[in-house]
Scaffold this active site. Structure first.
Site, PDB file in Angstrom:
ATOM      1  N   GLU A   1       0.782  -1.328   0.184  1.00 60.92           N
ATOM      2  CA  GLU A   1      -0.076  -0.144  -0.079  1.00 60.92           C
ATOM      3  C   GLU A   1       0.780   1.134   0.018  1.00 60.92           C
ATOM      4  OE1 GLU A   1      -4.020  -1.387   1.973  1.00 60.92           O
ATOM      5  OE2 GLU A   1      -2.659  -1.162   3.259  1.00 60.92           O
TER       6      GLU A   1
ATOM      7  N   CYS B   1       3.364   8.829   0.920  1.00 61.65           N
ATOM      8  CA  CYS B   1       3.898   7.891   1.964  1.00 61.65           C
ATOM      9  C   CYS B   1       3.960   6.373   1.188  1.00 61.65           C
ATOM     10  CB  CYS B   1       3.025   7.690   3.092  1.00 61.65           C
ATOM     11  SG  CYS B   1       3.214   6.366   4.366  1.00 61.65           S
TER      12      CYS B   1
ATOM     13  N   CYS C   1       6.501  -6.580   7.450  1.00 62.24           N
ATOM     14  CA  CYS C   1       7.432  -5.716   8.309  1.00 62.24           C
ATOM     15  C   CYS C   1       7.883  -7.027   9.380  1.00 62.24           C
ATOM     16  CB  CYS C   1       7.077  -4.581   8.999  1.00 62.24           C
ATOM     17  SG  CYS C   1       8.353  -3.853   9.783  1.00 62.24           S
TER      18      CYS C   1
ATOM     19  N   CYS D   1       6.228  -4.369  15.853  1.00 62.01           N
ATOM     20  CA  CYS D   1       5.841  -3.284  16.987  1.00 62.01           C
ATOM     21  C   CYS D   1       4.527  -3.717  17.684  1.00 62.01           C
ATOM     22  CB  CYS D   1       6.123  -2.027  16.626  1.00 62.01           C
ATOM     23  SG  CYS D   1       7.684  -1.380  16.027  1.00 62.01           S
TER      24      CYS D   1
ATOM     25  N   CYS E   1       1.264  -1.995  15.847  1.00 62.87           N
ATOM     26  CA  CYS E   1       1.279  -1.764  14.505  1.00 62.87           C
ATOM     27  C   CYS E   1       0.728  -2.937  13.799  1.00 62.87           C
ATOM     28  CB  CYS E   1       2.752  -1.235  13.897  1.00 62.87           C
ATOM     29  SG  CYS E   1       2.423  -0.976  11.970  1.00 62.87           S
TER      30      CYS E   1
ATOM     31  N   CYS F   1      -1.351   5.838   9.950  1.00 63.49           N
ATOM     32  CA  CYS F   1      -0.113   5.230  10.464  1.00 63.49           C
ATOM     33  C   CYS F   1      -0.655   3.816  11.192  1.00 63.49           C
ATOM     34  CB  CYS F   1       0.524   5.892  11.344  1.00 63.49           C
ATOM     35  SG  CYS F   1       0.987   7.453  10.880  1.00 63.49           S
TER      36      CYS F   1
HETATM   37  N1  SAH Z   1       9.191   1.140  10.130  1.00 63.33           N
HETATM   38  C1  SAH Z   1       9.379   2.437  10.214  1.00 63.33           C
HETATM   39  C2  SAH Z   1       8.187   3.131   9.530  1.00 63.33           C
HETATM   40  C3  SAH Z   1       6.652   2.862  10.126  1.00 63.33           C
HETATM   41  S1  SAH Z   1       5.346   3.721   9.924  1.00 63.33           S
HETATM   42  C4  SAH Z   1       9.396   3.018  11.683  1.00 63.33           C
HETATM   43  O1  SAH Z   1       9.081   2.169  12.662  1.00 63.33           O
HETATM   44  O2  SAH Z   1       9.592   4.135  12.056  1.00 63.33           O
HETATM   45  C5  SAH Z   1       5.619   5.215  10.718  1.00 63.33           C
HETATM   46  C6  SAH Z   1       5.052   5.238  11.940  1.00 63.33           C
HETATM   47  O3  SAH Z   1       4.010   4.914  12.531  1.00 63.33           O
HETATM   48  C7  SAH Z   1       6.219   4.732  13.112  1.00 63.33           C
HETATM   49  O4  SAH Z   1       6.483   5.770  14.094  1.00 63.33           O
HETATM   50  C8  SAH Z   1       5.024   3.755  13.705  1.00 63.33           C
HETATM   51  O5  SAH Z   1       5.381   3.372  15.053  1.00 63.33           O
HETATM   52  C9  SAH Z   1       3.822   4.635  13.713  1.00 63.33           C
HETATM   53  N2  SAH Z   1       2.747   3.589  13.944  1.00 63.33           N
HETATM   54  C10 SAH Z   1       2.583   2.147  13.916  1.00 63.33           C
HETATM   55  N3  SAH Z   1       1.597   1.777  14.065  1.00 63.33           N
HETATM   56  C11 SAH Z   1       0.793   3.000  14.879  1.00 63.33           C
HETATM   57  C12 SAH Z   1      -0.609   2.967  14.994  1.00 63.33           C
HETATM   58  N4  SAH Z   1      -1.540   1.999  15.231  1.00 63.33           N
HETATM   59  N5  SAH Z   1      -1.024   4.299  15.503  1.00 63.33           N
HETATM   60  C13 SAH Z   1      -0.399   5.307  15.352  1.00 63.33           C
HETATM   61  N6  SAH Z   1       0.930   5.342  14.796  1.00 63.33           N
HETATM   62  C14 SAH Z   1       1.367   3.944  14.475  1.00 63.33           C
END
Ligand code: SAH
Length: 366
Positions: free
Chosen positions: A100, A113, A120, A124, A127, A343
């Protein structure tokens, strides 16, 4: 195996080649190297990928190139538009895998984006993409291809726009292809996108971060911090058990920054987990002496994610505690939540699934 008539050699996909590599590929096929500049201009400035249509190339060369080279572009499977103008593109790659990309208008800039991996590996806790597990890395061509595609679909070729590597995947876990993509996007004969318009967001894989510090073409850096202590961060961002908070902050302090530029620290706010005034004070202490800005991201909740978004009052108090201590703070507005484009909400169904994906789909019910 039986002898077969050798088939036509497959055309080379040049979508992931940096200009010097394209020059090489042309020379190997008996063509002039400088044609690479012309091809770059067509592909990246004008969005033309049909080699036969590159009208300033001699006709004979065009015909030859059209059979020797190709430029693969992801295919749009679905396009959803949020009430706030955010658009989510579900894209299919040549092997059928899906990713996406998201367009976020008026932030105030136009922002694209893009993803760096299918799924991934970072897992986390909050996420959804993390629930997929890592399916595979994207190639540089697939990373750049998302930008080409969105630039055309959204008529952005004459509008300055920013790119954030914040879609699916951990960019530093796919280091070489991500950096290759950044160099292709920055090439003066192509998109000529200034690297300061590109932001790479990472959990902070230390060896890759140290490597990044020495890159000649360097994007802005965003670090997904999310908690001020190892105990808290280890529960949210599993890789923290390997690369802890102090080490990541120390690496940030050493990171070469241009004058007036700063590192962004992303901090997902989770109710009752990392959103107390004490957490804010610890965060402020941790970032003292770092050229930083803090980007607070109130959780985008989703079924299958065992956390909640704090109330606006709590978000406000957290932001104020930081700014009272001299930090620059912004709260990320959640965009595209109605189309699950915000995000941490990017997750792709309908491909061969890893166990993590199956779980997420179960939790999600689609
Ligand atoms: N792998 C990279 C890019 C991830 S996406 C990273 O970790 O930085 C960008 C941001 O969105 C990251 O800071 C991630 O932690 C955040 N993110 C992930 N899941 C989320 C959620 N459910 N709500 C808000 N932010 C989220």
């Amino acid at each position: 195996m039986e002898d077969t008539v050798p088939s036509e050699p497959r055309a080379l996909d040049i979508g992931g080649l940096e200009r010097p590599a394209l020059e090489e590929a042309l020379a190997e096929r008996g063509h002039e190297r400088f044609r690479a500049r012309q091809i770059f201009r067509w592909v990246y400035r004008h969005g033309v990928t049909d080699l036969d249509a590159m009208s300033d190339l001699p006709r004979g060369l065009r015909t030859a190139l059209a059979s020797e080279l190709t430029i693969a572009t992801p295919v749009v499977v679905a396009r959803d538009r949020s009430t706030d103008g955010t658009e989510k593109f579900l894209l299919r790659l040549t092997d059928g895998r899906q990713i996406e990309s998201v367009f976020i208008p008026d932030t105030p800039a136009m922002t694209v984006c893009i993803s760096t991996q299918v799924g991934c590996a970072m897992a986390c806790a909050f996420c959804l993409t993390g629930k997929m597990g890592l399916v595979r890395n994207l190639t540089g061509g697939e990373i750049v291809g998302q930008v080409r595609l969105l630039a055309d679909a959204l008529a952005l070729r004459d509008t300055p726009f920013n790119i954030v590597l914040m879609g699916m995947g951990e960019p530093l876990h796919n280091y070489d292809e991500t950096m290759k993509a950044i160099r292709i996007l920055a090439d003066e004969h192509g998109f000529a996108l200034p690297p300061r318009r590109i932001t790479l967001s990472t959990v902070g894989l230390l060896p890759a971060l140290e490597r990044l510090a020495h890159e000649p073409v360097m994007p802005n850096l965003a670090i997904s911090l999310h908690a001020p202590t190892d105990l808290q961060r280890g529960r949210l961002v599993p890789i923290n058990r390997k690369y802890g908070v102090t080490d990541v902050i120390e690496a940030c302090k050493r990171f070469p920054l241009k004058r007036r530029s700063r590192i962004t620290f992303e901090y997902v706010l989770l109710a009752g987990v990392n959103d107390s005034p004490a957490d804010a004070r610890m965060l402020a202490r941790l970032l003292a002496g770092v050229k930083s800005k803090v980007n607070l991201i109130p959780l985008n909740a989703a079924p299958g994610i065992a956390f909640e978004r704090p109330t606006d009052a709590v978000i406000d108090r957290f932001a104020r505690t930081l700014s009272e201590r001299g930090l620059t703070v912004s709260v990320r507005k959640s965009r595209g939540r109605d189309i699950r484009a915000a995000c941490g909400q990017l997750i792709v169904d309908g491909q061969k699934r890893s166990p993590g994906q199956q779980l997420a789909t179960l939790a999600f019910g689609n």
